[in-house]
Design an enzyme around this catalytic site. Structure first.
Site, PDB file in Angstrom:
ATOM      1  N   LYS B  69      -7.930  -2.115   9.922  1.00  0.00           N
ATOM      2  CA  LYS B  69      -6.460  -2.106   9.911  1.00  0.00           C
ATOM      3  C   LYS B  69      -5.873  -0.959  10.730  1.00  0.00           C
ATOM      4  O   LYS B  69      -4.742  -1.055  11.227  1.00  0.00           O
ATOM      5  CB  LYS B  69      -5.964  -1.977   8.470  1.00  0.00           C
ATOM      6  CG  LYS B  69      -6.245  -3.190   7.604  1.00  0.00           C
ATOM      7  CD  LYS B  69      -5.187  -4.246   7.805  1.00  0.00           C
ATOM      8  CE  LYS B  69      -5.396  -5.429   6.874  1.00  0.00           C
ATOM      9  NZ  LYS B  69      -4.373  -6.455   7.103  1.00  0.00           N
ATOM     10  N   SER B  94      -0.012  -3.461  -0.536  1.00  0.00           N
ATOM     11  CA  SER B  94      -0.690  -2.841  -1.682  1.00  0.00           C
ATOM     12  C   SER B  94      -2.099  -2.428  -1.283  1.00  0.00           C
ATOM     13  O   SER B  94      -2.863  -1.962  -2.093  1.00  0.00           O
ATOM     14  CB  SER B  94      -0.774  -3.840  -2.837  1.00  0.00           C
ATOM     15  OG  SER B  94      -1.498  -4.980  -2.411  1.00  0.00           O
ATOM     16  N   GLY B 196      -7.911 -13.284   6.175  1.00  0.00           N
ATOM     17  CA  GLY B 196      -6.939 -13.227   5.077  1.00  0.00           C
ATOM     18  C   GLY B 196      -5.605 -13.599   5.717  1.00  0.00           C
ATOM     19  O   GLY B 196      -5.280 -14.766   5.876  1.00  0.00           O
ATOM     20  N   GLY B 197      -4.864 -12.590   6.187  1.00  0.00           N
ATOM     21  CA  GLY B 197      -3.664 -12.850   6.978  1.00  0.00           C
ATOM     22  C   GLY B 197      -3.986 -13.351   8.374  1.00  0.00           C
ATOM     23  O   GLY B 197      -3.164 -13.967   9.033  1.00  0.00           O
ATOM     24  N   ASP B 225      -6.709 -20.976   2.093  1.00  0.00           N
ATOM     25  CA  ASP B 225      -5.560 -21.616   2.736  1.00  0.00           C
ATOM     26  C   ASP B 225      -5.776 -21.835   4.231  1.00  0.00           C
ATOM     27  O   ASP B 225      -5.306 -22.831   4.785  1.00  0.00           O
ATOM     28  CB  ASP B 225      -4.290 -20.776   2.523  1.00  0.00           C
ATOM     29  CG  ASP B 225      -4.427 -19.396   3.144  1.00  0.00           C
ATOM     30  OD1 ASP B 225      -5.210 -18.585   2.594  1.00  0.00           O
ATOM     31  OD2 ASP B 225      -3.781 -19.122   4.167  1.00  0.00           O
ATOM     32  N   SER B 320     -15.429  -5.674   7.792  1.00  0.00           N
ATOM     33  CA  SER B 320     -14.051  -5.281   8.086  1.00  0.00           C
ATOM     34  C   SER B 320     -13.577  -4.028   7.360  1.00  0.00           C
ATOM     35  O   SER B 320     -12.671  -3.359   7.859  1.00  0.00           O
ATOM     36  CB  SER B 320     -13.116  -6.442   7.757  1.00  0.00           C
ATOM     37  OG  SER B 320     -13.297  -6.858   6.427  1.00  0.00           O
TER      38      SER B 320
END
Lengths: 344, 344
Positions: B69, B94, B196-197, B225, B320
């Site tokens: 990140k 979060s 994830g995103g 998803d 990651s």
């Protein structure tokens, strides 16, 4: 440099005195077999200490077999003749050296025989077995171990590869420091390596010869035979070891002590609490699995004794290994549980 | 490549369509700020799988802030104007993005404001605070979060840095793959990254453009998803996430899904049990602290679905992140305790 001690049993050991160029030769011999482990930094850990020295961590926990021991084992094998190799290698060890030798032997396709005390930790036994070595169990005494090893040697003719007290082992271990010197983007002012049998620390000192890097050892207070031996001017032959750092419980070797006495500036002792705290910081901040013995060097760097030296410039820290039984609670979690038995 | 989706709020986002050369530009912009994390290998882990592919693990758990990140956060900052920087940056998170942005802002000496749900994990709160960011707590709902962020932006004029659904974030995350391609000593046949995103996976796909490397995603079965969206031909807007992999619970972003649909060959779903087993193997054999989200890619490589592809040649695996609460029992130890409540 000269040393009085000679302990080698093999005819193929490097002749004494040992020098930096012997370490360079060792590195050329094993370069294709070992991992060139990364050098890691942490600005937050560096900033947390009074001296603010940049820290360069040599991550030997990421070495094959999970510890620097693979270097010495690989170089010991590289020095054997084809006839010797054909008969295989043997050793006694309850710890990382057994796994390292078994892995190095597997890599070269030679037989490996390991004498292990019957009370060895199951993960260590499993590792040695997974690398295909033959295990002979013995009672957990020095006498039983020597007898079992003598029997194995008589039956197989395998060459004995000592865990630390041998020229080739020391030279192999010293290759980690050679890499660290090459990998760090700036000259080091000092380096700290843990000391148990002294293979890594003696090898580090040899590799640092002529570089101007000050060399320090880190030893658990509960197994401080090397630090005491240096104070008293002669090697202590045994140690009543009481420390969580299981890789550092052995007394320092004869050949090792000779090198250390001559080339190491000092050995800093650290408590088990300091070792556990250093270990926790390395896991949390640097995301590496380091065993207690592997965290001792960082514990020494964090100590008041080291910080009081006022060393300016970057400091190398050798993280020697990462073989931890991960099916057990982590030591700092254990410690919390002991401190607060009523908490969840 | 083209994408239909545009979600950027900032005027300083990279113009669409995104390409491999945009990732190269991002890498040049942040090269001095990020860690060039090491690429690790494990012959025993490679040999344990049917395909026997050499595995190159890109250790982004060793990135600053403990996760990839930091790359996207650094590049997002690098793209802001001096005026924007002076007012600072803000985000809601979060998890790892909050810490990454706070660290990147600290590195540049600009203010950082983070909206965090009041039920965020304490170690994440501590990390954000340690990096000097201002925290605004809100109720743990999307509506409360958006309201709190709007207030912060109105009060400070800080630029919003989205956690994943933004061009610059995607480009920054893609730099990990660029490094992996350069660091691996041979060309990769495939690479697997968690989704994830979708910032990391989309960035990885962009960085792989034109290289011939096949790109796969790894997604928890309990937050699938992205995999379902690809099957159904359109992005799912939310996800009822039930997985240990807390970094992969968010629904895939609009811009991210567009890139993934075009350039990712498939997304492999893995169970929490598979994630925990992959995580344990990485800790035990490779001696690295990897969080569940970080181990999902290796879990996918170990899956029957991936192995059945019969890919020949080396496989890249992006680990990651490594932000785990080490004061708690490890998940496989917990699992053992649950399975054998009577054992010690």
């Amino acid at each position: 440099m000269s040393t009085e001690a000679v302990s080698s049993e093999s005819k193929t050991q490097c002749p004494l005195p040992l020098t930096r160029s012997s370490v360079l030769a060792a590195h050329r011999a094993i370069d294709g077999q070992i991992h060139r482990t990364p050098v890691l930094t942490s600005s937050s850990l560096a900033a947390s200490l009074p001296g603010k020295n940049t820290l360069y961590f040599k991550a030997e926990n990421l070495q094959r077999g999970g510890a620097f021991k693979f270097r010495g084992a690989s170089y010991s094998l590289a020095c054997l003749t084809p006839d010797e190799l054909a008969k295989g290698v043997c050793t006694h060890s309850s710890g990382n050296h057994a796994g390292a030798l078994a892995l190095a032997a597997k890599q070269r396709g030679v037989p490996c025989y390991v004498v292990m005390p019957s009370n060895s930790a199951q993960p260590k036994i499993d590792a040695v077995r997974a690398y295909g070595a033959s295990i002979t169990f013995c009672a957990p005494t020095a006498r039983a171990r020597a007898a079992a090893l003598a029997t194995v040697r008589a039956q197989t003719g395998a060459a004995f590869v000592p865990p630390y007290d041998a020229a080739n082992t020391i030279l192999g271990q010293g290759t980690a420091m050679l890499e660290l010197l090459a990998q760090a983007p700036e000259p080091l002012a000092a380096v700290v390596a843990p000391v148990g049998g002294g293979g890594l620390l003696a090898g580090t000192a040899l590799a640092a010869e002529g570089t101007g890097v000050r060399v320090f050892g880190a030893e658990p207070a509960g197994a401080d035979d090397c630090a005491r031996g240096l104070e008293e001017g002669r090697r202590r032959e045994d140690v009543d070891a009481r420390t969580i750092a299981d890789g550092l419980r052995t007394p320092v070797g004869v050949l090792n002590f000779g090198v250390i006495r001559e080339s190491v500036e000092g050995v800093i002792t650290v408590s088990d609490e300091e070792i556990i705290e250093a270990m926790r910081l390395l896991w949390e901040r640097m995301k590496v699995v380091v065993e207690p013995s592997g965290a001792a060097s960082f514990a020494a760097v964090r100590s008041g004794q080291f910080q009081a030296l006022g060393i300016e410039g970057p400091v190398g820290v050798i993280l020697s290994g990462g073989n931890v039984d991960l099916s057990k609670p982590l030591p700092w979690v254990q410690a919390q549980v002991h401190a607060n038995p009523g908490s969840s």
